[in-house]
Design a protein around this motif. Structure first.
Motif, PDB file in Angstrom:
ATOM      1  N   ASP A  57      15.056   2.759   9.550  1.00 49.65           N
ATOM      2  CA  ASP A  57      14.444   4.064   9.336  1.00 49.65           C
ATOM      3  C   ASP A  57      13.628   4.106   8.046  1.00 49.65           C
ATOM      4  O   ASP A  57      13.301   5.185   7.549  1.00 49.65           O
ATOM      5  CB  ASP A  57      15.508   5.163   9.323  1.00 49.65           C
ATOM      6  N   ASP A  58      13.285   2.943   7.495  1.00 47.02           N
ATOM      7  CA  ASP A  58      12.461   2.884   6.293  1.00 47.02           C
ATOM      8  C   ASP A  58      11.080   3.446   6.628  1.00 47.02           C
ATOM      9  O   ASP A  58      10.355   2.883   7.450  1.00 47.02           O
ATOM     10  CB  ASP A  58      12.341   1.429   5.828  1.00 47.02           C
ATOM     11  N   PRO A  59      10.678   4.560   6.016  1.00 50.73           N
ATOM     12  CA  PRO A  59       9.389   5.178   6.369  1.00 50.73           C
ATOM     13  C   PRO A  59       8.198   4.294   6.029  1.00 50.73           C
ATOM     14  O   PRO A  59       7.129   4.431   6.626  1.00 50.73           O
ATOM     15  CB  PRO A  59       9.377   6.470   5.551  1.00 50.73           C
ATOM     16  N   ARG A  60       8.356   3.378   5.080  1.00 52.21           N
ATOM     17  CA  ARG A  60       7.251   2.469   4.753  1.00 52.21           C
ATOM     18  C   ARG A  60       6.974   1.518   5.914  1.00 52.21           C
ATOM     19  O   ARG A  60       5.813   1.189   6.193  1.00 52.21           O
ATOM     20  CB  ARG A  60       7.581   1.673   3.491  1.00 52.21           C
ATOM     21  N   TYR A  83       0.830  -1.204   0.000  1.00 46.60           N
ATOM     22  CA  TYR A  83       0.000   0.000   0.000  1.00 46.60           C
ATOM     23  C   TYR A  83       0.866   1.256   0.000  1.00 46.60           C
ATOM     24  O   TYR A  83       0.561   2.236  -0.689  1.00 46.60           O
ATOM     25  CB  TYR A  83      -0.896  -0.037   1.237  1.00 46.60           C
ATOM     26  N   PHE A  84       1.950   1.234   0.761  1.00 47.59           N
ATOM     27  CA  PHE A  84       2.838   2.399   0.825  1.00 47.59           C
ATOM     28  C   PHE A  84       3.969   2.320  -0.197  1.00 47.59           C
ATOM     29  O   PHE A  84       4.495   3.352  -0.612  1.00 47.59           O
ATOM     30  CB  PHE A  84       3.395   2.546   2.240  1.00 47.59           C
ATOM     31  N   THR A  85       4.328   1.123  -0.600  1.00 48.44           N
ATOM     32  CA  THR A  85       5.355   0.986  -1.633  1.00 48.44           C
ATOM     33  C   THR A  85       4.910   1.653  -2.927  1.00 48.44           C
ATOM     34  O   THR A  85       5.724   2.198  -3.678  1.00 48.44           O
ATOM     35  CB  THR A  85       5.653  -0.504  -1.885  1.00 48.44           C
ATOM     36  N   GLN A  86       3.607   1.650  -3.194  1.00 51.67           N
ATOM     37  CA  GLN A  86       3.082   2.239  -4.426  1.00 51.67           C
ATOM     38  C   GLN A  86       3.138   3.766  -4.430  1.00 51.67           C
ATOM     39  O   GLN A  86       3.058   4.383  -5.488  1.00 51.67           O
ATOM     40  CB  GLN A  86       1.627   1.804  -4.630  1.00 51.67           C
ATOM     41  N   THR A  87       3.261   4.371  -3.264  1.00 47.77           N
ATOM     42  CA  THR A  87       3.160   5.834  -3.191  1.00 47.77           C
ATOM     43  C   THR A  87       4.392   6.511  -2.606  1.00 47.77           C
ATOM     44  O   THR A  87       4.633   7.688  -2.876  1.00 47.77           O
ATOM     45  CB  THR A  87       1.948   6.229  -2.329  1.00 47.77           C
ATOM     46  N   PHE A  88       5.165   5.797  -1.799  1.00 48.39           N
ATOM     47  CA  PHE A  88       6.339   6.391  -1.164  1.00 48.39           C
ATOM     48  C   PHE A  88       7.533   6.357  -2.109  1.00 48.39           C
ATOM     49  O   PHE A  88       7.529   5.665  -3.126  1.00 48.39           O
ATOM     50  CB  PHE A  88       6.696   5.621   0.109  1.00 48.39           C
ATOM     51  N   ALA A  89       8.574   7.087  -1.739  1.00 47.55           N
ATOM     52  CA  ALA A  89       9.829   7.031  -2.488  1.00 47.55           C
ATOM     53  C   ALA A  89      10.325   5.594  -2.520  1.00 47.55           C
ATOM     54  O   ALA A  89      10.086   4.815  -1.595  1.00 47.55           O
ATOM     55  CB  ALA A  89      10.870   7.939  -1.836  1.00 47.55           C
ATOM     56  N   GLU A  90      11.005   5.225  -3.585  1.00 49.71           N
ATOM     57  CA  GLU A  90      11.448   3.845  -3.744  1.00 49.71           C
ATOM     58  C   GLU A  90      12.601   3.532  -2.795  1.00 49.71           C
ATOM     59  O   GLU A  90      13.513   4.335  -2.606  1.00 49.71           O
ATOM     60  CB  GLU A  90      11.863   3.598  -5.192  1.00 49.71           C
ATOM     61  N   HIS A  91      12.531   2.335  -2.194  1.00 52.91           N
ATOM     62  CA  HIS A  91      13.569   1.865  -1.277  1.00 52.91           C
ATOM     63  C   HIS A  91      13.957   0.452  -1.678  1.00 52.91           C
ATOM     64  O   HIS A  91      13.186  -0.263  -2.320  1.00 52.91           O
ATOM     65  CB  HIS A  91      13.068   1.881   0.169  1.00 52.91           C
ATOM     66  N   ASP A  92      15.134   0.034  -1.270  1.00 53.47           N
ATOM     67  CA  ASP A  92      15.643  -1.291  -1.609  1.00 53.47           C
ATOM     68  C   ASP A  92      15.165  -2.299  -0.572  1.00 53.47           C
ATOM     69  O   ASP A  92      15.619  -2.295   0.569  1.00 53.47           O
ATOM     70  CB  ASP A  92      17.178  -1.264  -1.656  1.00 53.47           C
TER      71      ASP A  92
END
Length: 699
Positions: free
Chosen positions: A457-460, A441-450
């Motif tokens: 500290d991954d905001p997702r 749900y948040f991966t689709q809208t947040f900045a991309e992370h590995d």
């Protein structure tokens, strides 16, 4: 493992009450202890030694051929000897459910040595030679183990273990064990448990689980590992057990189903001395073993998301009654049995089917995300005991409801925002709950992370844990992530055009998070408080354009007016001029989007106003200049087309009134705020057109 029905039949209220803790759940350890207790009761029953058995370790061997190898020892004579009856010294048979407690297996990690119990589990498809070695080691290795010998010395029947050790010194007997075993298997490999049976009278041969001395030695051997982990010599001492509250011997380096409180995890206890770990985290020996038995249920109630292992552990709120215990066991049993559903989905499926065993107010969830950086080194983030099924369930429902409201619904004029059935956040989805609970749900809208390099500290992960537990997400964090993703998408050469579907998805998510029942948005900045309020969009069917505009007015103007009025973040306010500033950024974006769309589609321009003024270029100091440029373009196109009304007049006039009072240089909104609502405006403007052949404006 007992079925929920069998569990209910097996244990009366009195029997369960005697096993349950007296106080409500107040920590992760309390939950693990409760899970471990229920698991033990359902598998090996009650009693002093039941928590020490590991029935699941060899569960796949049950009812398989040649799965139990028994060395039979006769201690009725002056010297110990192998059995010499019709069954012989080595008996190969099937391991069955009825033999689980009799065989009394207690597993120890294969890489570390022999199992804690006299019963040992061989590796898969071991050849006869290896099985013979394991069988002989019941006498030559287990019986002479230092801890086992100490236990034997303190037990009235310790001589039985000493006799096994004595027999293990007889090479002739050892050779016979190997020969008999090889013959019994016809030279074939097998996957099996290896154990002993001992007779004191030459007639009745009893299993290890039927002789206290074997169980006592097994217990002591397992307990010895609870105080020596991470190179400790003896991390134990007298203290108050954090689970039961009893004054007893406590241990400091016990294993843990979720890798909490390990000796290496010093961030939990700064300055931790592994030898003194029992002082920082005192748990009794029996409680520690019971906690370790929670593994099956905690694993069933976990799932992987965003590179982390997320735990969502249900427990009854308040003091646990026998009926609570039965209902919790049923929920855990069914979750363990569910294939492919994470615990949130499993609980929701039961609730939706009328099969829920707890009222929502009675059930809580422990929530945490565990990041495994390397072997035995973990970070625990987002930990809370206050999770509820309500939050992820309601968010999924709220989001699907948002996708059906006016801003995402076409009639004779396009919806304010674009929709796309391939974008689940725009079209609504039956899988929305899975999207919420797995972090997609948040991966689709947040900045991309590995995801392969999960970070604490991954905001997702922060957002996921917040949603699962009902804690709020900072609007500042959302806007920061949203604008970073928009900028990255716009700069990506592999993507075509402005990321309208991304922005629309982000806005739909923002609206869902602002749902009044959820209250998942928060801010410490008064200027952003309107963003936390739920919009008041209606769900079609609604009034037709003709009904709204009986005199043939501009439907685009009505749509814009309605969208602004129903969106608290940009709606006019008598006591908050920051909504005017945000509305100015939105209207500027809407005009840039509308003009850019006209340039690209009607005029065939390869570079448009949208390209000229990307989201990343928008600041307070540039707002006025961009406004002048955009309005100037509308004037030019109005003259070129000899129109009597300014092109995009319904946007231009509102923009003039908003942007110039006060001057943008005096605005107080931060850059992320301005850029997101500018991007929302661009998306709106690009989608602002008639869906029929009717013209949108007078000529």
């Amino acid at each position: 493992m007992l079925s929920p029905e069998a569990f209910r039949t097996e244990y009366s209220d009195e029997a369960l009450a005697a096993e349950l803790p007296d106080s409500p759940v107040g920590s992760l350890r309390d939950i693990q202890y409760l899970y471990g207790k229920l698991y033990t009761l359902a598998t090996t029953g009650g009693g002093e030694y039941a928590p020490y058995l590991t029935p699941d370790a060899a569960g796949d061997l049950i009812d398989t051929d040649d799965s139990l190898v028994v060395v039979r020892v006769d201690l009725s004579a002056e010297q110990p000897q192998l059995a010499d009856d019709d069954r012989g010294p080595v008996h190969v048979t099937r391991y069955t459910d009825d033999l689980v407690t009799e065989v009394a297996h207690c597993k120890y990690a294969a890489a570390r040595g022999i199992d804690h119990s006299v019963t040992h589990q061989a590796g898969r498809n071991s050849d006869p030679e290896k099985l013979a070695r394991y069988a002989k080691e019941r006498l030559t290795k287990w019986a002479v183990d230092d801890v086992v010998q100490d236990a034997a010395a303190d037990h009235d029947s310790g001589w039985i273990i000493d006799s096994l050790a004595t027999l293990g010194e007889d090479e002739e007997s050892l050779d016979r064990i190997e020969t008999e075993l090889t013959d019994a298997l016809d030279g074939e490999s097998a996957t099996a448990l290896l154990t002993v049976q001992v007779s004191l009278d030459g007639e009745e041969y009893l299993w290890p689980g039927q002789r206290d001395v074997f169980l006592s030695a097994m217990r002591e051997r397992k307990l010895s590992k609870l105080v020596t982990k991470n190179k400790a010599n003896d991390s134990s001492g007298e203290a108050i057990d954090i689970v039961t509250g009893a004054q007893t011997r406590t241990v400091g380096t016990a294993d843990d189903p979720q890798n909490h409180f390990l000796g290496k995890q010093r961030e939990k206890f700064p300055g931790l001395d592994v030898e003194q770990a029992w002082r920082s985290h005192p748990i009794s020996e029996d409680s520690a073993v019971t906690v370790m038995n929670a593994d099956a249920f905690t694993d069933a109630c976990s799932f992987y998301a965003l590179g982390a292992k997320v735990f969502y552990l249900p427990y009854p709120f308040g003091t646990i009654t026998p009926e609570d215990a039965r209902n919790l066991y049923r929920l855990l049993y069914d979750t363990l049995d569910d294939d492919g559903l994470n615990p949130v989905e499993a609980a929701y499926t039961k609730e939706r089917g009328g099969d829920d065993v707890f009222e929502d107010a009675e059930l809580r969830f422990y929530v945490s995300a565990v990041l495994a950086h390397q072997t035995s080194r973990y970070d625990v983030v987002g930990e809370t005991l206050n999770g509820r099924l309500f939050y992820p369930r309601q968010l999924a429902l709220a989001h699907n409801a948002v996708a059906e409201t006016e801003p995402f619904t076409d009639d004779k004029w396009t919806a304010p925002l674009p929709t796309n059935e391939n974008w689940a956040l725009l079209a609504g989805s039956d899988d929305q709950l899975d999207s919420v609970t797995t972090g997609w749900y948040f991966t689709q809208t947040f900045a991309e992370h590995d995801d392969d390099e999960a970070a604490e500290d991954d905001p997702r992960i922060d957002a996921l844990v917040a949603v699962l537990s009902g804690e709020s997400i900072a609007v500042e964090q959302l806007l920061d992530e949203y604008t970073d993703r928009i900028t990255a998408d716009a700069d990506d050469d592999d993507r075509d055009g402005f990321p309208v579907f991304r922005v629309a998805s982000q806005f739909a998510q923002l609206c869902a998070l602002a749902d009044d029942e959820l209250d998942l948005l928060s801010t410490t900045d008064d200027t952003k408080e309107p963003i936390t309020r739920e919009p008041t969009y209606e769900t079609p069917p609604m009034e037709t354009v003709e009904a709204i505009l009986p005199d043939g007015g501009n439907p685009g103007e009505s749509k814009l007016e309605s969208f602004i009025e129903q969106t608290p973040a940009i709606a006019p306010s008598d006591d908050d001029d920051t909504t005017d500033q945000r509305r100015g950024a939105f209207l500027l974006g809407a005009l840039v989007g509308a003009v850019g769309n006209y340039q690209g589609y009607d005029l065939g321009r390869s570079t448009t106003l949208i390209d000229q003024f990307p989201v990343k270029s928008i600041t307070r100091t540039r707002i006025k200049k961009v406004t002048q440029e955009a309005i100037g373009k509308t004037v030019t196109y109005t003259r070129e087309e000899s129109r009597t009304v300014t092109k995009f007049d319904h946007i231009v006039e509102r923009l003039r009134r908003t942007v110039l009072n006060p001057e943008p240089d005096e605005w107080v909104l931060d850059t992320d705020d301005l850029r997101f609502y500018y991007a929302l405006g661009v998306t709106y403007g690009m989608n602002d057109r008639a869906t029929s052949n009717e013209t949108d404006e007078e000529t």
